[in-house]
Enzyme design. Structure first.
Site, PDB file in Angstrom:
ATOM      1  N   GLY A  35      55.323  63.893  12.590  1.00  0.00           N
ATOM      2  CA  GLY A  35      55.805  64.847  13.569  1.00  0.00           C
ATOM      3  C   GLY A  35      54.824  65.210  14.663  1.00  0.00           C
ATOM      4  O   GLY A  35      55.134  66.010  15.541  1.00  0.00           O
TER       5      GLY A  35
ATOM      6  N   HIS B 262      60.715  69.239   9.524  1.00  0.00           N
ATOM      7  CA  HIS B 262      59.307  69.371   9.902  1.00  0.00           C
ATOM      8  C   HIS B 262      58.603  70.411   9.048  1.00  0.00           C
ATOM      9  O   HIS B 262      57.503  70.180   8.531  1.00  0.00           O
ATOM     10  CB  HIS B 262      59.214  69.751  11.385  1.00  0.00           C
TER      11      HIS B 262
ATOM     12  N   ARG C 238      56.457  54.223   4.292  1.00  0.00           N
ATOM     13  CA  ARG C 238      55.062  54.649   4.231  1.00  0.00           C
ATOM     14  C   ARG C 238      54.849  55.376   2.913  1.00  0.00           C
ATOM     15  O   ARG C 238      55.798  55.827   2.279  1.00  0.00           O
ATOM     16  CB  ARG C 238      54.717  55.572   5.402  1.00  0.00           C
TER      17      ARG C 238
ATOM     18  N   MET D 235      53.321  63.132  16.947  1.00  0.00           N
ATOM     19  CA  MET D 235      53.414  62.394  18.205  1.00  0.00           C
ATOM     20  C   MET D 235      54.879  62.096  18.517  1.00  0.00           C
ATOM     21  O   MET D 235      55.771  62.574  17.841  1.00  0.00           O
ATOM     22  CB  MET D 235      52.542  61.151  18.140  1.00  0.00           C
TER      23      MET D 235
ATOM     24  N   LYS E 224      53.068  52.544  10.905  1.00  0.00           N
ATOM     25  CA  LYS E 224      54.472  52.172  11.089  1.00  0.00           C
ATOM     26  C   LYS E 224      54.591  50.687  11.408  1.00  0.00           C
ATOM     27  O   LYS E 224      55.456  49.988  10.860  1.00  0.00           O
ATOM     28  CB  LYS E 224      55.072  53.023  12.199  1.00  0.00           C
TER      29      LYS E 224
ATOM     30  N   CYS F 262      23.596  73.375  -6.016  1.00  0.00           N
ATOM     31  CA  CYS F 262      24.351  74.568  -6.396  1.00  0.00           C
ATOM     32  C   CYS F 262      24.867  75.342  -5.193  1.00  0.00           C
ATOM     33  O   CYS F 262      25.430  76.421  -5.333  1.00  0.00           O
ATOM     34  CB  CYS F 262      23.519  75.485  -7.284  1.00  0.00           C
TER      35      CYS F 262
ATOM     36  N   TYR G 158      23.785  66.355 -11.289  1.00  0.00           N
ATOM     37  CA  TYR G 158      24.983  67.199 -11.375  1.00  0.00           C
ATOM     38  C   TYR G 158      25.238  67.895 -10.043  1.00  0.00           C
ATOM     39  O   TYR G 158      24.358  67.983  -9.187  1.00  0.00           O
ATOM     40  CB  TYR G 158      24.843  68.244 -12.492  1.00  0.00           C
TER      41      TYR G 158
ATOM     42  N   ARG H 234      58.418  54.237  19.477  1.00  0.00           N
ATOM     43  CA  ARG H 234      57.900  55.160  18.460  1.00  0.00           C
ATOM     44  C   ARG H 234      56.382  55.022  18.344  1.00  0.00           C
ATOM     45  O   ARG H 234      55.851  53.928  18.389  1.00  0.00           O
ATOM     46  CB  ARG H 234      58.514  54.853  17.087  1.00  0.00           C
TER      47      ARG H 234
ATOM     48  N   SER I   3      17.107  72.234  -7.873  1.00  0.00           N
ATOM     49  CA  SER I   3      18.513  72.454  -7.539  1.00  0.00           C
ATOM     50  C   SER I   3      18.594  72.757  -6.051  1.00  0.00           C
ATOM     51  O   SER I   3      17.967  73.697  -5.569  1.00  0.00           O
ATOM     52  CB  SER I   3      19.097  73.617  -8.342  1.00  0.00           C
TER      53      SER I   3
END
Length: 867
Positions: free
Chosen positions: A104, A453, A338, A106, A25, A815, A835, A95, A748
């Site tokens: 929302g 909210h 923002r 804080m 902010k 994997c 991979y 703020r 793997s």
């Protein structure tokens, strides 16, 4: 210190600390000031001050008071008003502003600086006593909630009672005398804390700053940070901003605007506006706002300035902006900008559109999509063929559909949501409901708008949400609700459609969503950028087809034990296990072979020449037998007892079975080669076969198993090309990888078992204490969710270095379930693996994460949209 010893910066003062020092902010206000955007005057108390406050036992650091005083003096000079002046007071908002957006989570206090004398002065200087007392009652309520912890519902109830007494519906219908009476009621509520409402403006400011710092460590903020992997040591900045007033009458107002629709990403006017209101009225859902377009008729000049400013800000930040603004008697002020929280569909649409508009490059577009957020596009939707009756409609706040049982409070949602789908139904949500909202399958509220909210949190979390349902009324105490003509009780099932805003009584059939064109475009760009290939873990032809649909470049893990689960196959497996000798075992295996072969043929055909890694039998034999309690046959009970192990994870399983009972692995290898030959003959495409032996710890184990594989291949004609490798899932295999690599074509990493064996954790039992470890900071992340890079990761690094040191062309992959988790994918990129492999539905996430890892290597950091 990051701020070079300073704790406070004016919006017009340069700072090199950026977002980390000034918070999101504060940086936005400073940048807008320097761009010439109309912003109220003010200053930012840095995150350094917050960290020092926490470290000093919640005492403000030395020198901070003096810096605040100097900046208050400058603010008074800029505004021509005095802080605490009883005649024409300077009022400020206080703020929070963390480096990472936490909407929302804080606290904020408005109208700070008013007291019993100053409210009369404000009424006199503005000629508007109603405005003055409306501002004062808001200060007492917000200060009471934030600083003293007074229950917000007590203030709201007092306001509701007064409106009922006066016979009015809206706050704006109360006159100055009504609000003067309400101030008295609020002060009485405040005095129940043991002290009168403070009359000294500077005392108000000092305590407010402490309260905002304290809000960094509230339970809701801690839950949010854990959920979004935000470090606990960042702290929050505090922004002290000259108050501008949207509640001065019809020529004033407040609103929230987005430069593009945060649900769809489409261009156009999107947002909400409230005349004669302050900003908290919009986000709290206390009054139902109007669409942003309505502002054009009421305040045309300010509206024109707003739309032009929105265009400038989006071009400057090159991202969708979420803007809070106030109009005071016709004059526009921006209070915040923002990067907007948005749905996955909106993030993709906006990114693709901005590339088309030449605002950003393809690389920047790929970097700003959060891979985990793509999950939203895989949410179910209501089946278009389903028949149902819409009981009520609200605002379509967050896309996706969900069916579940009604619960009326966040605590119940948090508990039951882990066992079954629940829909959290509330008048409106508050930040304290966050833990329950995360566990809910969907969220439904009676009040609130598209920037309430509930809507903001649901969009960020990918939870279907419908808000502002006027036909919904609740009796939370009785745990009942009325939805249109329907009486509902806790536990009744409803369905919500966050895309249309529809609410339906009962369960409705849901279907998987279709991937849209923007999704495909971003992934195509990602594929051009990434180095890591992405495969899928798939055990059936259907899984393989789904993997191909999501862009998998092969199968990295086919778990053959999953092929023995239906009744016919399970019976043959049990016959083989119960056989008295090798001949008996071979008889059962011969009948299993063609069944296995058919499965492999389906998988090879689905992959159409892409590599397929098949892991031979991994489970211990007792996994295929019933429990001792369910077994009645004496011979079966005797065999179950014989196979029982104290720690089967480290017992007689995987390659150990293959060595002691080679006929099992020989059958599987023969089935693989027969399937590959049949598919090649039938389709003309030769399958790429990779045979993987699990749980190898010793080079001699793999040497013998490779001989078994080669011998079986030659018995089948030796016409199919293949590779032989192992799953690296034991610490010893990592440390002696050079020895094992001499007998392997590929490794793997099986990071599920490697995590268990390296950390000494059982996945099945760790849930008893892992939450404590995570909550108390013993572990930063769940090691079964993301690779433990400093422990398990180091073992992997050793295996890569020693394995490739012994065999330069050794193919390397992963994997385990980590193969689809973005941070783990980035780690695999840095390790130089070839991979990653993951479940089919996580393949798109892995493709994007792999591209972002490559971009980061080239200097382009991934920044999630709305982060």
């Amino acid at each position: 210190m990051r701020g070079n010893g300073r704790y406070v910066y004016g919006f017009d003062e340069p700072s090199e600390g950026g977002r980390e020092l000034l918070g999101g902010k504060g940086v936005g206000l400073a940048e807008m000031t320097q761009l010439g955007v109309p912003v109220p005057s003010g200053f930012t108390i840095t995150t350094d001050a917050c960290r020092a406050y926490m470290a000093n036992g919640r005492q403000l650091p030395d020198g901070l008071h003096e810096e605040i005083e100097r900046h208050l003096d400058a603010l008074q000079e800029q505004t021509g008003k005095r802080f605490g002046d009883p005649q024409d007071p300077l009022l400020v908002s206080v703020r929070s502003g963390a480096a990472v957006s936490m909407p929302g989570m804080m606290d904020t206090i408005l109208n700070l600086g008013l007291n019993d004398d100053a409210v009369e002065g404000l009424a006199s200087s503005t000629g508007n006593p109603r405005f003055a007392y409306d501002s004062y009652r808001r200060l007492i309520q917000m200060y009471g909630e934030v600083v003293e912890g007074v229950d917000a519902h007590r203030f709201e109830q007092a306001l509701s009672d007064l409106k009922s007494e006066r016979g009015v519906q809206q706050d704006v219908e109360l006159d100055a005398n009504d609000l003067r009476e309400l101030v008295g009621t609020y002060k009485q509520l405040y005095e129940e804390t043991g002290a009168a409402f403070p009359q000294d403006a500077r005392d108000q400011l000092a305590r407010a700053v402490r309260a905002v710092f304290d809000s960094w460590d509230t339970p809701r903020a801690q839950v949010y940070r854990r959920a979004h992997r935000i470090p606990d040591d960042l702290g929050t900045a505090v922004n002290v901003v000259e108050m501008v007033f949207g509640n001065k009458g019809e020529g004033s107002g407040t609103g929230v605007a987005f430069t593009r629709d945060p649900s769809t990403g489409e261009q156009g006017l999107y947002g909400e506006f409230l005349a004669d209101a302050q900003g908290e009225d919009v986000v709290a859902g206390i009054r139902t706002p109007q669409p942003l377009a309505s502002m054009e008729e009421q305040l045309p000049e300010a509206f024109g300035q707003l739309t032009e400013t929105m265009r400038r800000l989006e071009e400057h930040y090159k991202d969708v902006q979420d803007i809070e603004f106030t109009v005071e008697e016709g004059r526009l002020y921006l209070l915040q900008t923002r990067s907007a929280k948005r749905t996955a569909a909106a993030a993709l649409k906006a990114a693709v559109s901005m590339v088309d508009e030449t605002l950003i490059s393809r690389e920047e577009a790929v970097a700003r999509i959060d891979p985990a957020q793509l999950d939203q596009l895989l949410h179910p939707m209501i089946d278009p063929k389903a028949e149902y009756e819409v009981a009520a409609k609200g605002l379509n706040a967050s896309p996706g559909a969900a069916s579940g049982k009604i619960v009326f409070d966040a605590e119940t949602a948090a508990e039951r949501g882990q066992q079954e789908p629940v829909i959290l139904v509330r008048w409106e949500t508050t930040p304290d409901d966050y833990a329950g909202m995360r566990e809910a399958a969907g969220i439904l509220t009676a009040h609130g708008g598209l920037t309430s909210h509930a809507a903001v949190v649901a969009r960020g979390e990918g939870i279907p949400c419908v808000v502002g349902v006027g036909e919904l009324s609740l009796d939370v105490e009785a745990k009942t609700a009325r939805l249109g003509e329907h009486e509902l009780h806790e536990g009744d099932t409803i369905t919500i459609d966050g895309g249309s805003g529809s609410v339906i009584v009962g369960k409705v059939k849901l279907v998987a969503p279709q991937i849209n064109e923007d999704f495909g475009t971003i992934l195509e760009w990602a594929d051009d950028l990434r180095r890591l290939k992405v495969r899928a873990n798939a055990d059936t032809p259907a899984d393989a087809d789904k993997a191909r649909e999501f862009g998998a470049q092969g199968i990295g893990l086919c778990r053959t034990e999953h092929m023995f689960q239906d009744e016919e196959r399970l019976a043959l497996m049990r016959e083989m296990i119960l056989a008295a000798d090798e001949a008996g075992r071979n008889g059962a295996l011969e009948r299993l072979l063609p069944i296995q072969q058919r499965d492999f043929e389906g998988i090879f055909e689905a992959m159409a020449g892409l590599p397929v890694t098949i892991r031979l039998l991994d489970w211990p034999l007792h996994e295929f037998l019933p429990s001792l309690e369910d077994a009645t046959d004496p011979r079966l009970r005797e065999r179950i007892r014989a196979l029982r192990e104290d720690n089967p994870m480290l017992g007689f399983r995987a390659c150990r079975l293959g060595l002691v009972y080679p006929e099992i692995y020989e059958m599987q290898v023969r089935a693989i080669f027969r399937a590959a030959a049949a598919v090649r003959e039938r389709t003309g495409v030769a399958p790429l076969v990779e045979i993987m032996h699990p749980l190898v710890a010793l080079a001699e184990e793999l040497r013998r198993l490779r001989e078994l594989t080669v011998r079986a291949a030659e018995d089948e004609g030796g016409e199919v090309d293949y590779l032989v490798g192992t799953m690296i899932e034991l610490p010893r295999a990592c440390i002696r990888a050079d020895e094992i690599a001499r007998h392997a074509d590929f490794f793997s990493f099986g990071t599920n078992d490697l995590t268990q064996t390296a950390l000494g954790l059982s996945r099945d039992d760790a849930s008893r204490f892992l939450p404590y470890y995570l909550e108390h900071g013993i572990l930063d992340r769940d090691p079964f969710e993301t690779i433990d890079q400093s422990g398990v990761g180091d073992l992997m690094r050793i295996a890569v270095e020693r394995g490739r040191g012994a065999k330069e062309d050794l193919k390397l992959g992963i994997c385990g379930e980590h193969g689809g988790e973005p941070d783990s994918v980035a780690f695999c990129h840095r390790l130089g693996l070839d991979y990653v492999s993951c479940s089919p539905y996580r393949v798109p996430l892995a493709r994007l994460a792999a591209a972002q890892a490559a971009l980061k290597e080239s200097g382009i950091e991934a920044v999630a949209a709305g982060g």
